[in-house]
Design an enzyme around this catalytic site. Sequence first.
Site, PDB file in Angstrom:
ATOM      1  N   ARG A 190      46.509   5.780  60.624  1.00  0.00           N
ATOM      2  CA  ARG A 190      45.588   6.519  61.487  1.00  0.00           C
ATOM      3  C   ARG A 190      45.311   7.940  60.989  1.00  0.00           C
ATOM      4  O   ARG A 190      44.420   8.617  61.496  1.00  0.00           O
ATOM      5  CB  ARG A 190      46.119   6.554  62.924  1.00  0.00           C
ATOM      6  CG  ARG A 190      45.748   5.285  63.696  1.00  0.00           C
ATOM      7  CD  ARG A 190      46.367   5.289  65.080  1.00  0.00           C
ATOM      8  NE  ARG A 190      47.797   5.029  65.017  1.00  0.00           N
ATOM      9  CZ  ARG A 190      48.641   5.267  66.024  1.00  0.00           C
ATOM     10  NH1 ARG A 190      48.196   5.808  67.143  1.00  0.00           N
ATOM     11  NH2 ARG A 190      49.920   4.975  65.901  1.00  0.00           N
TER      12      ARG A 190
ATOM     13  N   GLY B 246      60.431  -2.938  60.568  1.00  0.00           N
ATOM     14  CA  GLY B 246      60.877  -2.330  61.824  1.00  0.00           C
ATOM     15  C   GLY B 246      61.888  -1.223  61.601  1.00  0.00           C
ATOM     16  O   GLY B 246      62.492  -1.118  60.531  1.00  0.00           O
TER      17      GLY B 246
ATOM     18  N   TYR C 108      38.397  45.971  37.088  1.00  0.00           N
ATOM     19  CA  TYR C 108      39.324  44.897  36.766  1.00  0.00           C
ATOM     20  C   TYR C 108      40.414  45.470  35.867  1.00  0.00           C
ATOM     21  O   TYR C 108      40.128  46.006  34.796  1.00  0.00           O
ATOM     22  CB  TYR C 108      38.629  43.727  36.051  1.00  0.00           C
ATOM     23  CG  TYR C 108      39.654  42.741  35.527  1.00  0.00           C
ATOM     24  CD1 TYR C 108      40.498  42.061  36.418  1.00  0.00           C
ATOM     25  CD2 TYR C 108      39.832  42.531  34.162  1.00  0.00           C
ATOM     26  CE1 TYR C 108      41.481  41.199  35.957  1.00  0.00           C
ATOM     27  CE2 TYR C 108      40.810  41.664  33.692  1.00  0.00           C
ATOM     28  CZ  TYR C 108      41.630  41.004  34.601  1.00  0.00           C
ATOM     29  OH  TYR C 108      42.606  40.163  34.162  1.00  0.00           O
TER      30      TYR C 108
ATOM     31  N   ALA D 154      35.413  54.411  38.747  1.00  0.00           N
ATOM     32  CA  ALA D 154      34.724  53.216  39.240  1.00  0.00           C
ATOM     33  C   ALA D 154      34.174  52.386  38.084  1.00  0.00           C
ATOM     34  O   ALA D 154      33.685  52.932  37.100  1.00  0.00           O
ATOM     35  CB  ALA D 154      33.592  53.635  40.162  1.00  0.00           C
TER      36      ALA D 154
ATOM     37  N   SER E 143      34.185  56.806  34.752  1.00  0.00           N
ATOM     38  CA  SER E 143      33.601  55.598  35.338  1.00  0.00           C
ATOM     39  C   SER E 143      32.975  54.707  34.276  1.00  0.00           C
ATOM     40  O   SER E 143      32.513  55.183  33.239  1.00  0.00           O
ATOM     41  CB  SER E 143      32.527  55.995  36.353  1.00  0.00           C
ATOM     42  OG  SER E 143      33.140  56.666  37.419  1.00  0.00           O
TER      43      SER E 143
ATOM     44  N   ALA F 115      32.876  59.050  30.796  1.00  0.00           N
ATOM     45  CA  ALA F 115      32.273  57.907  31.493  1.00  0.00           C
ATOM     46  C   ALA F 115      31.451  57.045  30.541  1.00  0.00           C
ATOM     47  O   ALA F 115      30.875  57.543  29.579  1.00  0.00           O
ATOM     48  CB  ALA F 115      31.398  58.411  32.629  1.00  0.00           C
TER      49      ALA F 115
END
Length: 457
Positions: free
Chosen positions: A15, A78, A364, A378, A403, A421
């Site tokens: 079931r 059983g 990352y 960033a 950045s 940057a």
Amino acid sequence: MPLHVVILAAGQGSRMRSRLPKVLHPVGGRPMLHHVMSTARALGAEAIHTVIGHGAEAVRDATPGEATFWVHQAEQLGTGHAVAQALPNLPDDARVLVLYGDVPLTSRETLAHLADQISDRSMALLTVTMADPDGYGRILRNERGEVTAIVEQKDATEEQRAITEVNTGILGLSARHLKDWLPALSSNNAQGEYYLTDVIAMAVTQDVRVRVAQPDTVYEVQGVNNRQQLAVLERWYQQNEAARLMQEGATLADPARVDVRGHVRVGWDVSIDVNAVFEGEVTIEDGVRIGPDCVIRDSILRKGAVIEAHSIVEGSDVGPSASVGPFARVRPGTRLATRSKVGNFVETKKSEVGEGSKINHLSYVGDAVLGRDVNVGAGTITCNYDGVNKHRTVLGDGVFVGSNTALVAPVTVADRATIGAGSTITRDIESQELAVARGRQRNIANWQRPTNPSDQE
Ligand code: UD1
Ligand code: CA
């Protein structure tokens, strides 16, 4: 008398409508069978014997390192027949407790109490009273209130079916009694099965006392036959986990919206907002705050750490007062030191971030070691993968990364160096140096923009 536990888990569970054997369906992130095994172990069982049949191989494979003897029941004839398969492995002087792989949440206390009732002169039976006893074996008692037999629903008379005290299936008795009685079972009944429940009537005829116990709640003895019943037990389990977290010192914004799939320990004054999911082994120390919609898996969150909304932390160590998110993904092998920060849309993997260092936005960082007080601007990316191998990026103490920098690993940036940057860094940088690695800007005077002919009259 040493305690031996026999767990029945050979049935098909059709079931469930599942290719996964029923007893492997999880409650609280762990297969139901593993809950039963853990409880058996917590009872101090000398040995656990698990009877398997349908999906036997899958069940065994999903149960690594679990100390159990596997007993094969080729045909499911059983519950009595199932227990009989384990008989040769049971020492004569043992107490035997029969549990079920699809009844996952019986408490240790309930079972310990039951096991205590087993002796040479008595057996133990766990029953429960249900408003709707449909489908269960009914408990028959005589005029003195003593249990005399169990009758299965399919074999019961109209009058017997009105009885609301039912058999949970869980029982305990001495191995000697089992060895006497199981071979005497007959399958002469409505289902043509060898019923374990018939041992009750045998006990009564041999003056073996049947001692009855009941669980604290019906959930403890609730079996799972379909996915609705699985969901009901899952919610009950989660309700208990939430209660435990609160007892241990966590404030839950909503106890109905926290899910524990594994083991979670919390310290004092932990605050957990809605929709937290905890998986595997999670330790949360004092004063940690977790924002809404976070997933924390196999990690430690140290004192005063903050996980802001929508963050995922996996296989990581988040240091004291460190801060993660919102919308951060902290992947396995990340170690964030004291007061370090991984901000929004930042992904980290196998990286150490030193004390007070910050990766605030859109980055990352993988296979990297960052010293103290490093500032990662960033959009900075560690290019750690050359298509075959992973390489390391090392940023010394006080390094400032402008950045939108690409750090092409392997690369080492010494203490207090600065990166302009937009640089693509492919060579090591010495201490205190400024590295700028981008196309120079040219400004062209009096530049005529191209014109669109259709704009002209
Ligand atoms: C059994 C009890 C019933 C009780 C109910 C509680 C018997 C005869 N009846 O009925 O009194 O109220 O449990 O849920 O015991 N299994 C095997 N091998 C088998 C047969 C069963 O391993 O040959 C396992 C199944 O996988 C299942 C459990 O034993 O987990 C119970 O078997 P099931 O056939 O569902 O018994 P019930 O009819 O529910
Ligand atoms: Ca059943």
